[in-house]
Design a protein around this motif. Structure first.
Motif, short mmCIF file in Angstrom:
data_model
loop_
_atom_site.label_atom_id
_atom_site.label_comp_id
_atom_site.label_asym_id
_atom_site.label_seq_id
_atom_site.Cartn_x
_atom_site.Cartn_y
_atom_site.Cartn_z
N GLY A 122 0.81 -1.21 0.00
CA GLY A 122 0.00 0.00 0.00
C GLY A 122 0.84 1.25 0.00
N ASN A 123 2.16 1.11 -0.11
CA ASN A 123 3.03 2.27 -0.06
C ASN A 123 4.37 1.91 -0.72
OD1 ASN A 123 4.81 4.32 0.65
ND2 ASN A 123 3.98 4.53 2.73
N PRO A 124 4.72 2.60 -1.82
CA PRO A 124 5.96 2.25 -2.53
C PRO A 124 7.20 2.32 -1.64
CG PRO A 124 4.85 4.16 -3.55
CD PRO A 124 3.98 3.70 -2.43
N GLU A 125 7.13 3.16 -0.61
CA GLU A 125 8.31 3.28 0.27
C GLU A 125 8.52 2.06 1.15
OE1 GLU A 125 9.95 6.98 1.58
OE2 GLU A 125 7.91 7.79 1.63
N LEU A 126 7.52 1.20 1.19
CA LEU A 126 7.66 -0.02 1.99
C LEU A 126 8.10 -1.21 1.14
CD1 LEU A 126 4.49 0.46 4.20
CD2 LEU A 126 6.87 0.75 4.92
N VAL A 127 8.42 -0.91 -0.12
CA VAL A 127 8.98 -1.94 -0.98
C VAL A 127 10.49 -1.73 -1.05
CG1 VAL A 127 8.99 -2.96 -3.29
CG2 VAL A 127 6.86 -2.04 -2.34
N LEU A 128 11.23 -2.65 -0.48
CA LEU A 128 12.68 -2.59 -0.56
C LEU A 128 13.09 -3.50 -1.70
CD1 LEU A 128 13.52 -3.16 3.23
CD2 LEU A 128 13.07 -0.99 2.08
N SER A 129 14.13 -3.11 -2.41
CA SER A 129 14.51 -3.98 -3.51
C SER A 129 16.01 -4.01 -3.71
CB SER A 129 13.81 -3.55 -4.79
OG SER A 129 14.17 -2.24 -5.11
N THR A 130 16.44 -5.07 -4.31
CA THR A 130 17.85 -5.23 -4.61
C THR A 130 17.94 -5.77 -6.03
OG1 THR A 130 19.77 -6.58 -4.13
CG2 THR A 130 17.69 -7.38 -3.27
N ALA A 131 18.75 -5.11 -6.84
CA ALA A 131 18.80 -5.46 -8.25
C ALA A 131 19.35 -6.88 -8.45
CB ALA A 131 19.66 -4.45 -9.00
N THR A 132 20.30 -7.26 -7.66
CA THR A 132 20.96 -8.55 -7.90
C THR A 132 20.88 -9.50 -6.72
OG1 THR A 132 23.02 -7.78 -6.97
CG2 THR A 132 22.67 -7.38 -9.31
N GLY A 133 20.47 -9.01 -5.58
CA GLY A 133 20.44 -9.86 -4.40
C GLY A 133 21.70 -9.73 -3.57
N LYS A 134 22.64 -8.90 -4.02
CA LYS A 134 23.90 -8.78 -3.29
C LYS A 134 23.67 -8.28 -1.86
CE LYS A 134 28.48 -8.60 -3.12
NZ LYS A 134 28.67 -8.70 -1.70
N ASN A 135 22.79 -7.29 -1.69
CA ASN A 135 22.55 -6.80 -0.34
C ASN A 135 21.24 -7.34 0.24
OD1 ASN A 135 20.93 -5.35 -1.95
ND2 ASN A 135 21.37 -3.36 -1.05
N LEU A 136 20.82 -8.51 -0.26
CA LEU A 136 19.60 -9.13 0.24
C LEU A 136 19.69 -9.40 1.74
CD1 LEU A 136 16.86 -10.47 -0.28
CD2 LEU A 136 18.05 -12.57 -0.89
N ALA A 137 20.85 -9.90 2.17
CA ALA A 137 21.03 -10.21 3.58
C ALA A 137 20.84 -8.96 4.43
CB ALA A 137 22.42 -10.79 3.81
N GLN A 138 21.44 -7.87 3.98
CA GLN A 138 21.35 -6.61 4.71
C GLN A 138 19.90 -6.13 4.81
OE1 GLN A 138 23.11 -3.41 2.53
NE2 GLN A 138 23.14 -2.00 4.27
N LEU A 139 19.16 -6.30 3.69
CA LEU A 139 17.78 -5.84 3.69
C LEU A 139 16.88 -6.69 4.58
CD1 LEU A 139 17.11 -4.88 -0.04
CD2 LEU A 139 17.68 -3.39 1.88
N ILE A 140 17.07 -8.01 4.52
CA ILE A 140 16.24 -8.89 5.37
C ILE A 140 16.53 -8.58 6.84
CG2 ILE A 140 15.83 -11.28 6.10
CD1 ILE A 140 16.41 -12.19 3.27
N ARG A 141 17.81 -8.42 7.13
CA ARG A 141 18.21 -8.15 8.50
C ARG A 141 17.61 -6.82 8.98
NH1 ARG A 141 22.37 -5.80 11.12
NH2 ARG A 141 22.87 -6.80 13.10
N PHE A 142 17.76 -5.81 8.14
CA PHE A 142 17.22 -4.49 8.50
C PHE A 142 15.71 -4.56 8.70
CE2 PHE A 142 14.87 -0.84 6.90
CZ PHE A 142 15.18 0.07 7.90
N ALA A 143 15.02 -5.18 7.73
CA ALA A 143 13.56 -5.21 7.78
C ALA A 143 13.08 -5.99 9.00
CB ALA A 143 13.01 -5.84 6.50
N THR A 144 13.74 -7.09 9.30
CA THR A 144 13.30 -7.91 10.44
C THR A 144 13.53 -7.19 11.76
OG1 THR A 144 13.79 -9.93 9.21
CG2 THR A 144 13.63 -10.13 11.60
N ILE A 145 14.75 -6.68 11.94
CA ILE A 145 15.06 -6.05 13.23
C ILE A 145 14.25 -4.78 13.43
CG2 ILE A 145 16.88 -4.94 14.59
CD1 ILE A 145 18.83 -6.97 13.38
N SER A 146 14.19 -3.93 12.38
CA SER A 146 13.50 -2.67 12.59
C SER A 146 12.00 -2.88 12.77
CB SER A 146 13.79 -1.69 11.45
OG SER A 146 13.55 -2.31 10.23
N SER A 147 11.42 -3.81 12.03
CA SER A 147 9.97 -3.97 12.18
C SER A 147 9.61 -4.65 13.49
CB SER A 147 9.38 -4.73 11.00
OG SER A 147 9.98 -5.99 10.93
N SER A 148 10.48 -5.53 13.99
CA SER A 148 10.14 -6.12 15.29
C SER A 148 10.29 -5.07 16.38
CB SER A 148 10.98 -7.37 15.58
OG SER A 148 12.35 -7.12 15.42
#
Lengths: 446, 252
Positions: free
Chosen positions: B173-199
């Motif tokens: 419902g909000n483009p700013e809540l879509v995180l993306s990675t072109a190649t998956g290189k920083n996928l780990a960083q994004l999952i980690r950030f999203a999990t920790i910050s949202s919890s």
């Protein structure tokens, strides 16, 4: 990825360096990382900001510098001792290291700590005795009194900000970086469940008054191990959305033991701690909580101030007793009438010394403090009186003078002096003048 | 009543509010290899990190739903972060995102995963995908969006490489809540950030005076807090979508 590695020297504003002594941070969170460093020859902690908002805020940094300059209001704060120069667009501050055996207040509430091992284990977290719990409560209140006396407020008191020694009750207030002169705020609001209603609603920024609300919540949880506003009414909503949080903690919070509104009473099976304990505590303590959470909800100036908590807690410390049989209880309401205090477990009764309003059961090893026996003293740690057994006559109990001045003891028209380090037999009806303006009486049994 | 013997130190753990983190993870064939390997690794690493997030009064629970040709829950009920063991995922098959939405709708209810008498924080839902749904995801999303638990939840999507941005934006419902990675290189960083910050957001502080909690199902305050944290972590101008365009995309 860590900002520093072992051996890095971070320049400090006051000159000199903090030297990182361990590669991995001791901890990391939303705002930054904490490193083990050597500072002025001993190990300290360095809080390092990774948060963009914090590392780039000039006012935030200046406030910490000011706090370093002002010094800690009490030794119980993990206060900023020095601020670093900017390194790679950020900065940090040096503070004392927490004792390694200390536990967090949040783990006390959970009753266990989760180890960082795999698989994680639960380690019980419990105070060694009730006097330790009271000591922790008194120290938290005293620390906030000291902070407020220098015109500053903490602004974010919650279960993550207090470190405790469970074997003594000694506490340390952590996370001191939001402490600021009252009514100055750097964007912190607080944690759900600890924030005052006016902060939840956003009508005010945190100040001394909201600190006092959070302090009452901390004390409530310390004694009763439940949330003062989470009862039946809140349970019904099932989903504590932002809207519901605002409603039940901001717009219309109802204290679970509101004297006239019973709509939000604690629920059996969920809030068993408070259900079991609330009735057991004396009225003067419950009255303070009721004032904080009923009258003081909207009228912030009605919230109990630190000195009121202090006198209630000092009284509670004296009016709780452990019988030689191991039974624990608070002095019952009728003790003043009966002139004695009876162990509800074994039935043994003890004489009672009246110190102002306080009824001190004279069980072996019971003590009184300077603030109770000396006029004008606010020293709540110095013991001035202790109940001891006569070394020559087994079973004969007396009061020992641990103060540095003579007592005058009056009984049935007689009078005698008790010098420091000397004792006198406990006799119902005796009156002791601790100084010219303070005295206590051992009640006569009826 | 005072004067009765009792033990003031004996207590049950303080009552806790449940925060369920739902993970909807694409395990279709295209996720096979490095991508699913990263997901497995980072989840194993991040779970211990969030064990203490939220302090004493939050009980963080995980519910992991994978979707490929069908859908499957990692465990039959949400489990507490204290004991949760990540079961390593493998990838194969189609992308039944719509099926996942319907299954989530099924379980987001008081009679399923969010049972009484517990009090819950509004849940957090993560959607992670690297492609385009092979079923009627949009239709399923319409149904899911009627779910009141879902409405109030904080929804974050992570897109990898060439993914269906429209459906992810519709989901959050909000483009700013879509995180993306072109190649998956920083996928780990994004999952980690999203999990920790949202919890953290789900169970902790809310900014004061932010308004936005005007309707009962609104998740606006949490969304704003998440976006603030994203900016705080990655900077204003530096959207995490574009910071890895030079990375090697081979070997997947």
């Amino acid at each position: 990825m860590s900002s520093f590695s072992s051996g890095d020297r971070i320049p400090l504003m006051t000159g000199g360096y903090a030297k990182v002594v361990r590669d991995a941070p001791l901890g990391s969170g939303g705002q930054g990382e904490v490193y083990l460093v050597e500072y002025k020859g001993t190990q300290h902690a360095l809080k390092w900001y990774t948060s963009l908002k914090m590392r780039t805020s000039v006012e935030f940094k200046e406030n910490i510098r000011k706090n370093v300059y002002d010094g800690a209001p009490s030794e119980r704060f993990a206060w900023p001792l020095d601020v670093t120069e900017d390194v790679n667009g950020s900065f940090g501050y040096v503070m004392r290291l927490l004792p390694k055996d200390n536990e967090e207040f949040s783990d006390f509430l959970r009753t266990y700590r989760i180890t960082k091992t795999e698989p994680p284990r639960r380690v019980p977290v419990k105070f060694a005795s009730f006097p330790c719990l009271i000591r922790a409560a008194i120290q938290v209140v005293d620390s906030f009194a000291a902070l407020h006396r220098v015109g500053k407020s903490y602004q974010d008191l919650n279960d993550g900000g207090i470190s405790m020694d469970m074997s003594t009750g000694d506490i340390i207030i952590c996370d001191c970086d939001n402490i600021a002169p009252d009514r100055t705020n750097f964007g912190i609001a607080g944690k759900q469940g600890y924030m005052a209603p006016e902060i939840v609603l956003g009508t005010k920024t945190p100040d001394v008054y909201s600190d006092r609300f959070s302090l009452a919540v901390i004390l409530f949880k310390l004694f009763f191990r439940d949330d003062p506003f989470w009862g039946a009414k809140v349970c019904k909503c099932c989903n504590l959305t932002d809207y519901n949080y605002r409603k039940y903690y901001g717009e219309e919070p109802v204290f679970i033991y509101h004297p006239t509104d019973s709509s939000n009473r604690p629920v059996e099976g969920i809030h068993d701690n408070v259900i079991r304990m609330w009735g057991r505590y004396p009225q003067y303590l419950k009255d303070l909580f009721t004032r904080a959470f009923v009258d003081g909800l909207k009228e912030t100036s009605k919230r109990p101030i630190e000195i009121e908590w202090m006198s209630a807690l000092i009284r509670l410390r004296s009016e709780s007793f452990m019988c030689s049989c191991g039974g624990f209880s608070f002095v019952s309401d009728d003790a003043e009438k009966s002139g004695e205090c009876t162990c509800p477990k074994c039935g043994r009764s003890y004489p009672v010394l009246m110190l102002g309003k306080t009824r001190l059961p004279l069980a072996k090893d019971a003590v009184a403090y300077s603030c109770q026996t000396r006029f004008g003293s606010d020293d709540f740690e110095k013991i001035t009186l202790k109940v001891v057994e006569n070394r020559l006559k087994q079973g004969l109990m007396g009061l020992k003078n641990l103060d540095d001045c003579d007592w005058e003891v009056f009984l049935d028209g007689t009078r005698k002096s008790v010098q420091p380090d000397k004792g006198t037999e406990i006799v119902p009806g005796m009156r002791i003048e601790f100084d010219r303006k303070t005295s206590g009486t051992v009640l006569r049994r009826n | 009543m005072t004067g009765e013997a009792f033990d003031p130190l004996e207590a049950e753990p303080i009552a806790r509010k449940r925060l369920v983190l739902f993970y909807l993870i694409d395990v279709s064939g295209s996720m096979d290899g490095q991508k699913i390997g990263v997901v497995n690794q980072v989840m194993e690493e991040v779970i211990p990190e969030i064990r203490n997030v939220g302090g004493a009064d939050s009980d963080i629970q995980l519910a992991v739903l994978t979707f490929s040709s069908g859908t499957s829950w990692m465990y039959p009920q949400p489990s507490s972060i204290e004991t949760f063991q990540w079961s390593r995922l493998s990838a194969d098959g189609m992308t039944s995102m719509g099926g996942a939405f319907l299954e989530l709708d099924n379980k987001m209810s008081r009679s399923a995963f969010l049972s009484a008498p517990h009090l819950s924080f509004a849940p957090v839902v993560f959607l992670l995908t690297d492609g385009y749904p092979t079923d009627d995801a949009l239709g399923a999303l319409e149904k899911l969006k009627l779910n009141r638990w879902f409405k109030s939840s904080l929804k974050v999507a992570l897109g990898i490489g060439d993914f269906d941005r429209d459906i992810l934006e519709a989901f959050t419902g909000n483009p700013e809540l879509v995180l993306s990675t072109a190649t998956g290189k920083n996928l780990a960083q994004l999952i980690r950030f999203a999990t920790i910050s949202s919890s953290t957001i789900g169970s902790r502080s809310m900014g004061y005076g932010s308004g936005g909690a005007d309707s009962e199902d609104s998740s606006a305050l949490k969304e704003k807090a998440f976006i603030d944290m994203k900016k705080d972590a990655f900077g204003d101008e530096q959207n995490p979508t574009v910071d890895d365009i030079d990375m090697d995309d081979s070997g997947w």
